[in-house]
Design an enzyme around this catalytic site. Sequence first.
Site, PDB file in Angstrom:
ATOM      1  N   ALA A  70       0.799  -2.630   3.127  1.00 31.76           N
ATOM      2  CA  ALA A  70       0.502  -1.428   2.347  1.00 31.76           C
ATOM      3  C   ALA A  70      -0.452  -1.697   1.189  1.00 31.76           C
ATOM      4  O   ALA A  70      -1.209  -0.801   0.800  1.00 31.76           O
ATOM      5  CB  ALA A  70       1.800  -0.820   1.818  1.00 31.76           C
ATOM      6  N   THR A  71      -0.429  -2.896   0.619  1.00 31.48           N
ATOM      7  CA  THR A  71      -1.365  -3.186  -0.473  1.00 31.48           C
ATOM      8  C   THR A  71      -2.801  -3.053   0.016  1.00 31.48           C
ATOM      9  O   THR A  71      -3.642  -2.421  -0.634  1.00 31.48           O
ATOM     10  CB  THR A  71      -1.118  -4.592  -1.051  1.00 31.48           C
ATOM     11  OG1 THR A  71       0.167  -4.611  -1.677  1.00 31.48           O
ATOM     12  CG2 THR A  71      -2.189  -4.960  -2.076  1.00 31.48           C
ATOM     13  N   ASN A 150       9.955   3.675  -5.087  1.00 29.47           N
ATOM     14  CA  ASN A 150      10.564   2.390  -4.735  1.00 29.47           C
ATOM     15  C   ASN A 150      11.555   1.889  -5.777  1.00 29.47           C
ATOM     16  O   ASN A 150      12.285   0.931  -5.521  1.00 29.47           O
ATOM     17  CB  ASN A 150       9.467   1.335  -4.531  1.00 29.47           C
ATOM     18  CG  ASN A 150       8.587   1.162  -5.749  1.00 29.47           C
ATOM     19  OD1 ASN A 150       8.045   2.144  -6.270  1.00 29.47           O
ATOM     20  ND2 ASN A 150       8.427  -0.057  -6.226  1.00 29.47           N
ATOM     21  N   SER A 197       4.012  -0.214   5.567  1.00 27.20           N
ATOM     22  CA  SER A 197       4.127  -1.674   5.574  1.00 27.20           C
ATOM     23  C   SER A 197       5.262  -2.076   6.500  1.00 27.20           C
ATOM     24  O   SER A 197       6.411  -1.667   6.311  1.00 27.20           O
ATOM     25  CB  SER A 197       4.398  -2.182   4.157  1.00 27.20           C
ATOM     26  OG  SER A 197       4.352  -3.588   4.115  1.00 27.20           O
ATOM     27  N   GLY A 198       4.947  -2.897   7.520  1.00 23.33           N
ATOM     28  CA  GLY A 198       5.916  -3.233   8.558  1.00 23.33           C
ATOM     29  C   GLY A 198       7.175  -3.904   8.059  1.00 23.33           C
ATOM     30  O   GLY A 198       8.276  -3.647   8.564  1.00 23.33           O
ATOM     31  N   THR A 235     -11.417 -10.210  12.855  1.00 21.58           N
ATOM     32  CA  THR A 235     -10.786 -10.300  14.166  1.00 21.58           C
ATOM     33  C   THR A 235      -9.419  -9.637  14.144  1.00 21.58           C
ATOM     34  O   THR A 235      -8.593  -9.916  13.272  1.00 21.58           O
ATOM     35  CB  THR A 235     -10.633 -11.772  14.590  1.00 21.58           C
ATOM     36  OG1 THR A 235     -11.929 -12.374  14.623  1.00 21.58           O
ATOM     37  CG2 THR A 235      -9.990 -11.879  15.964  1.00 21.58           C
ATOM     38  N   CYS A 321       7.481  -6.589  -6.565  1.00 21.99           N
ATOM     39  CA  CYS A 321       6.081  -6.820  -6.937  1.00 21.99           C
ATOM     40  C   CYS A 321       5.869  -6.779  -8.443  1.00 21.99           C
ATOM     41  O   CYS A 321       4.796  -7.104  -8.928  1.00 21.99           O
ATOM     42  CB  CYS A 321       5.188  -5.779  -6.267  1.00 21.99           C
ATOM     43  SG  CYS A 321       5.221  -5.870  -4.467  1.00 21.99           S
TER      44      CYS A 321
END
Length: 379
Positions: A70-71, A150, A197-198, A235, A321
């Site tokens: 997400a960042t 959050n 974000s996974g 890539t 964070c």
Amino acid sequence: MIYLDNAATTKPAQDVLDTFVKVNQDLYFNPNSPHQAGLQAEQLLKQAKLQINQILNLEDRYDIIFTSGATESNNMALKGAAYNRKPYADEIIVSVLEHPSVLEVMRHLEEEGFKLRYVNVTKAGTIDLEHLKSLMNPNVGLVTCMHVNNITGQIQPIEAIAEILEAYPKAHFHVDAVQAIGKTPLHFNGVDSVSFSGHKFNGLKGQGLLLVRNIHNLEPVIHGGGQEYGLRSGTVNLPVDIAIVKALKHAVSEQEQLNSRLTEWNEDLRNFFKAYPGVHVNSPHQSAPHILNVGFDGVKGEVLVNAFSKQGIMLSTTSACSSKHSRLNEVLLAMGISESRIEGSIRISMGAITTESDIEGFKEAFKIVYEEMKELLKK
């Protein structure tokens, strides 16, 4: 160990890990290579995006860009939209509710000459819609708002914000949906870009998504070989990208069941805390169920985290964070919560791996910690 820091990161699901390993072993080819194996990898990448479209019911309204999290997604969307509109709409609207990956981008853009406007936050921890209306004008090129906070779990009025922005076609509306996915229904109508974000929904770290309604409205901030519509050159990390689809499918399909379970535990803990003087729930009642922010008036949050750690309970003070910074949390300040209560705030965050026994174990540990701290509490 009882893990109650799921808002910081979640445990990867086993089949997500298995998918990542399998693609690495069997389909490690570069999707941009022109040979048969490369074309096979490219086809798998296209199928992954089709699946995401179906899982989220996007109806082909968005282009899907795979990122590292997400960042990166927030940086790409916010800088891309701001640079694209700077010649004719250089004002940006944001609030102090946002994650550092948004706020720090905003501060950087302000240094570059953009005009930053902060919208007020209500005592309930939501965007002040009337103040937002007063800030809107034809020079606003970007508005950003997270879906679920959050720190407190408060759900923001995304649909209402989108309705306000309908009258301002120059304004790009970005939503950070990191804490919403898999926990509460998502709202896409009127939203121009969305970030995920996974590792927040039992995927892997280094997995992210950016949904963009019109990629031509973003200036690329990463330049190179032109992959991902020219917005995210480099890539393609096929194993990571395929694995996030698996995690996303689980998160969306199991959302209703998980929401019900977490809501029950959230309410149970709220009632549990009522019996302990000096302990206050900071999270508004109408919040996402997986986050519960609790203030101990008179005790430092870091002391509490250490005390709970000794009992085998893993939780945090604020965002992972920003938890190592000493300044008071801006979200809780904006809600009018006292400084001493903010200093003694902890965040309990549940997830898919949380069990009934985890909640009961936390309660037992809480009783021990409370006995250790009760003389310090302001009651």
